[in-house]
Design a protein around this motif. Sequence first.
Motif, mmCIF file in Angstrom:
data_model
loop_
_atom_site.group_PDB
_atom_site.id
_atom_site.type_symbol
_atom_site.label_atom_id
_atom_site.label_comp_id
_atom_site.label_asym_id
_atom_site.label_seq_id
_atom_site.Cartn_x
_atom_site.Cartn_y
_atom_site.Cartn_z
ATOM 1 N N ASP A 118 0.814 -1.213 0.000
ATOM 2 C CA ASP A 118 0.000 0.000 0.000
ATOM 3 C C ASP A 118 0.851 1.268 0.000
ATOM 4 O OD1 ASP A 118 1.040 -0.067 2.542
ATOM 5 O OD2 ASP A 118 -0.898 -0.032 3.578
ATOM 6 N N GLY A 119 2.163 1.126 -0.121
ATOM 7 C CA GLY A 119 3.046 2.283 -0.179
ATOM 8 C C GLY A 119 3.309 2.952 1.154
ATOM 9 N N SER A 120 2.852 2.337 2.246
ATOM 10 C CA SER A 120 2.945 2.987 3.556
ATOM 11 C C SER A 120 4.352 2.946 4.153
ATOM 12 C CB SER A 120 1.970 2.329 4.532
ATOM 13 O OG SER A 120 2.294 0.951 4.695
ATOM 14 N N ARG A 121 5.156 1.987 3.723
ATOM 15 C CA ARG A 121 6.503 1.835 4.318
ATOM 16 C C ARG A 121 7.504 2.690 3.543
ATOM 17 N NH1 ARG A 121 11.284 -1.015 3.615
ATOM 18 N NH2 ARG A 121 12.203 -1.990 5.474
ATOM 19 N N MET A 122 8.094 3.669 4.207
ATOM 20 C CA MET A 122 9.133 4.489 3.595
ATOM 21 C C MET A 122 10.502 3.854 3.859
ATOM 22 S SD MET A 122 7.598 6.797 1.935
ATOM 23 C CE MET A 122 8.903 7.924 1.473
ATOM 24 N N PRO A 123 11.537 4.238 3.108
ATOM 25 C CA PRO A 123 12.859 3.633 3.294
ATOM 26 C C PRO A 123 13.341 3.736 4.742
ATOM 27 C CG PRO A 123 12.831 4.939 1.292
ATOM 28 C CD PRO A 123 11.528 5.202 1.984
ATOM 29 N N THR A 124 13.900 2.639 5.233
ATOM 30 C CA THR A 124 14.449 2.614 6.588
ATOM 31 C C THR A 124 15.823 3.279 6.594
ATOM 32 O OG1 THR A 124 15.576 0.498 6.275
ATOM 33 C CG2 THR A 124 13.267 0.421 7.012
ATOM 34 N N GLU A 125 16.340 3.524 7.769
ATOM 35 C CA GLU A 125 17.660 4.146 7.869
ATOM 36 C C GLU A 125 18.735 3.244 7.274
ATOM 37 O OE1 GLU A 125 20.038 7.230 8.280
ATOM 38 O OE2 GLU A 125 17.890 7.233 8.688
ATOM 39 N N ASN A 126 18.575 1.930 7.429
ATOM 40 C CA ASN A 126 19.549 1.007 6.840
ATOM 41 C C ASN A 126 19.522 1.082 5.322
ATOM 42 O OD1 ASN A 126 21.529 -1.191 7.098
ATOM 43 N ND2 ASN A 126 19.935 -2.477 6.189
ATOM 44 N N GLU A 127 18.329 1.186 4.739
ATOM 45 C CA GLU A 127 18.208 1.290 3.284
ATOM 46 C C GLU A 127 18.747 2.626 2.777
ATOM 47 O OE1 GLU A 127 14.278 -1.604 2.823
ATOM 48 O OE2 GLU A 127 14.017 0.535 3.200
ATOM 49 N N LEU A 128 18.485 3.688 3.525
ATOM 50 C CA LEU A 128 19.019 5.002 3.152
ATOM 51 C C LEU A 128 20.545 5.024 3.270
ATOM 52 C CD1 LEU A 128 16.373 7.298 4.895
ATOM 53 C CD2 LEU A 128 16.600 6.854 2.432
ATOM 54 N N ASP A 129 21.069 4.343 4.276
ATOM 55 C CA ASP A 129 22.529 4.249 4.420
ATOM 56 C C ASP A 129 23.143 3.511 3.236
ATOM 57 O OD1 ASP A 129 22.843 5.713 6.728
ATOM 58 O OD2 ASP A 129 22.834 3.977 8.066
ATOM 59 N N ALA A 130 22.437 2.498 2.746
ATOM 60 C CA ALA A 130 22.914 1.769 1.565
ATOM 61 C C ALA A 130 22.967 2.701 0.361
ATOM 62 C CB ALA A 130 22.010 0.572 1.278
ATOM 63 N N ALA A 131 21.944 3.529 0.210
ATOM 64 C CA ALA A 131 21.913 4.490 -0.896
ATOM 65 C C ALA A 131 23.045 5.504 -0.752
ATOM 66 C CB ALA A 131 20.563 5.186 -0.935
#
Length: 203
Positions: free
Chosen positions: A174-187
Motif C-alpha cells: 500500500d506504499g505505507s513503508r518508507m525507506p528505513t535508515e539502513n536502506e538510506l545508508d545503503a543508498a
Amino acid sequence: MNVLIVYYSLYGHVAAMAQAVAEGVHQVEGVIATLRRVPETLPPDVIERMHAAEAQKTLSTVPVCTLEELEQADAIIFGTPTRFGNMCGQMRQFLDATGQIWMRGGLVGKPGGVFCSTATQHGGQETTLMSFIQTLLHQGMIVVGLPYAYAGQMRVDEITGGTPYGASTIAAGDGSRMPTENELDAARFQGRHTAEITKKLCG
C-alpha cells in the motif's frame, strides 16, 4: 565533477532514496550531485485514481532530465520503482530515446549504477537491477554496484532492501513503508562509492 541522479518516483520512495544517494555523493570532496527526474507518462486522471496526486505536487518540483545532461555528467546513477520485475515504463521510455547517444558512444566509460524499490520483500529487486544494468552495459558504462563493504545489506535482524547490484527499498503493497535508515545508508554508500570511483577516473 558531477554525478547525475536520474529517477522516477510515483509516491516518494525512490525520491527519498535518490536524496540519500546525493548525500553520499556530497561526502566526496570535489564531487557534486544533480537530481533529475524522467518525464511522467501517466495522465493526471490516472495519477489521481492511484492516489498519487498529492505526492506528485512535491515530486514534480525536481527538473526533468534532458538527454544533453546525460552526456555532460561524469557519472549517472538511475533510480526506478519495480514494475513486474523490471524498470518502470517511464524510465524505459526515457532510455529508449538515447539511441543517438549510444550511436556516438556518449556514455562510454562513465560510471553508472542503479537503485530501486519494490512493493513486496521479494518483488523483483534483483531482476529489476540486473535487467537495468544491461542497458548500462550496452551504453558502454562502467557498472558500479553496492559492494558487501556495506555490511548493512547482510542484516537479518530486520526486513531490509540492499543487494550487491544496487541499493533498494521495500515500499509495502500500500506504499505505507518508507525507506528505513539502513536502506538510506545503503543508498548513501552507493552514492559515495560511485563518487569516489568517478573522482579516480576523472582525476
